[in-house]
Design a protein around this motif. Sequence first.
Motif, PDB file in Angstrom:
ATOM      1  N   LYS A   1     -19.519 -51.422  40.829  1.00 22.61           N
ATOM      2  CA  LYS A   1     -19.794 -52.235  39.834  1.00 22.61           C
ATOM      3  C   LYS A   1     -21.147 -53.106  40.105  1.00 22.61           C
ATOM      4  CE  LYS A   1     -15.174 -53.060  38.395  1.00 22.61           C
ATOM      5  NZ  LYS A   1     -14.148 -54.124  38.102  1.00 22.61           N
TER       6      LYS A   1
ATOM      7  N   THR B   1     -11.047 -53.457  45.209  1.00 24.10           N
ATOM      8  CA  THR B   1     -12.126 -52.958  45.731  1.00 24.10           C
ATOM      9  C   THR B   1     -12.104 -52.040  46.718  1.00 24.10           C
ATOM     10  OG1 THR B   1     -13.200 -54.634  44.613  1.00 24.10           O
ATOM     11  CG2 THR B   1     -14.326 -53.419  46.351  1.00 24.10           C
TER      12      THR B   1
ATOM     13  N   TYR C   1     -14.371 -47.844  38.357  1.00 20.24           N
ATOM     14  CA  TYR C   1     -15.412 -46.977  38.987  1.00 20.24           C
ATOM     15  C   TYR C   1     -15.273 -46.256  40.015  1.00 20.24           C
ATOM     16  CZ  TYR C   1     -19.186 -50.073  36.405  1.00 20.24           C
ATOM     17  OH  TYR C   1     -19.995 -50.560  35.455  1.00 20.24           O
TER      18      TYR C   1
ATOM     19  N   ASP D   1     -12.598 -50.542  41.856  1.00 17.51           N
ATOM     20  CA  ASP D   1     -14.084 -50.251  41.924  1.00 17.51           C
ATOM     21  C   ASP D   1     -13.841 -49.532  43.280  1.00 17.51           C
ATOM     22  OD1 ASP D   1     -16.731 -49.984  42.636  1.00 17.51           O
ATOM     23  OD2 ASP D   1     -16.892 -52.078  42.465  1.00 17.51           O
TER      24      ASP D   1
END
Length: 494
Positions: A365, A187, A269, A230
């Motif tokens: 997300k 992330t 993402y 992400d």
Amino acid sequence: MKKFSTLILALIVAICFAAFSFSGCLFNSCGKSEKKNYVEVSNFSELKAAKDDILLTQDIDCDFASISKIICKSINGQGHTIKNAVLNDGAFFEASEISNLNFQNVTSRAVSSDSISIVANARLNSNSFANLNSISIENVTVENCTINMPQSNSSIYAGIFVNRDPTWYSGSCIKLSFKNCYAKNVTMQLGAGSISSIDNEKKWSKVYFGGLVSYGRDVDIEHCGIDDCDFSAIGKVDQTVYGGGLIGYLDELRDNKDSIKDSYVKNTYITACAPNATVWAGIAVTNTADVYIGGLAGYFAGASVNSSYSSDNYIFGGYCEVGDKSHIVGGLFAVAKNCAVSSCFTFSNKILTDDNGCISISVGKNGEHYLSDTTYSSIAGFIASASSVSATNCAAANNLYDSIHNTDGSIHIGVWGLEDYGLNIDDKLDEFWFGGTTVNCYVTEPVAAGNSRNLPAITEDAWLTPSEIKNKLNLIGEKWVFENGKAPYLSLNG
């Protein structure tokens, strides 16, 4: 006389052996393959104290200690794992070679720095132990890690493997090489967690982010993958946002030697939402006061891409206030310039932008963001804006495109993209609007939009038939996997 002849013969043999050895060094770079004087490391205390060339002999558990970068010549992890660490203002290592190493559960956070990563920190000047004119990262994986960068009043740079090439406009640059690098479940959160929490007193100058590196000028990427990650950038920006699954911005050098080969971004993402800015989305993105986001890179110039793809990603770029700004979103690249693309495809991506406010679109997300009006937008399954680009054996298939038109209809949607950065062009809904040349390129069947180039279409059945798609796109190499009922994919890790 016999002794003299024997001496002469021995002398000839010695000279021939020396000549052979010298020629071997010439062609095999003997000097570069000298055995390193490794310092063996088996625990965290030894790792923090080690310099020069490091050889890991055990997995290293940092027990969630907060640390700064470790400066050394090189590190060979021998397949071991470094885990459970908190990095402050940098990366784990500052070294010219990093190999055979895994990172798990590491958090990299910016406290006062504008440039962070998980693996390596690039410096303009050489450190005390290594010449950082080049950084080579090979056989390195990063899993279950986090990068956090708060809003600030400067330009920011974030990448999983390297933060950035810091040379910028100087005459020299740092050579960045990535081979067999893989990231999963990472992330990267830049700025605010949501629109409502944006700090209006802080405004970035520019934003650069990428799965491998945020910004580079001399970059080689081979056998690399980004999976189930992400990436999101949310905040006020004075100029531009550049974001991509592999690299945010690849600058153009005179020798045009940069390349991406046998690499992918999937299930990821890649999103940006920036008030007072333009958003570009794709493999590469860029433009003054705009936002560029993409599958592999945001802005991609003077390079080649071969045998690579973007699939099953959510690629979004938008901004939150009315203004004369642009969104450029592409499945492969947002912007490509002076480059060659071969045997590449985009498949089953969701590619979005918005230019009519207040609708709710997911950024990251778990985020919801409210977007507003803009002047120009381009969405493309392949390249949103292309200039002097050649595409050979390429395809865009089964991608989902979405946008809300503004009142003057200046949104541009196409599977392949728009010429001249998508500006000042009549409204186009075209499957393959492309600024460059195309040879053996394909659209999807049924055609999602127009097909002004009359390119052949590939049916879904054909796309999922290994022998047919392999031949059409010229996908060769032992790492390609072809299975009935599935799109082709690269097996690079696991």
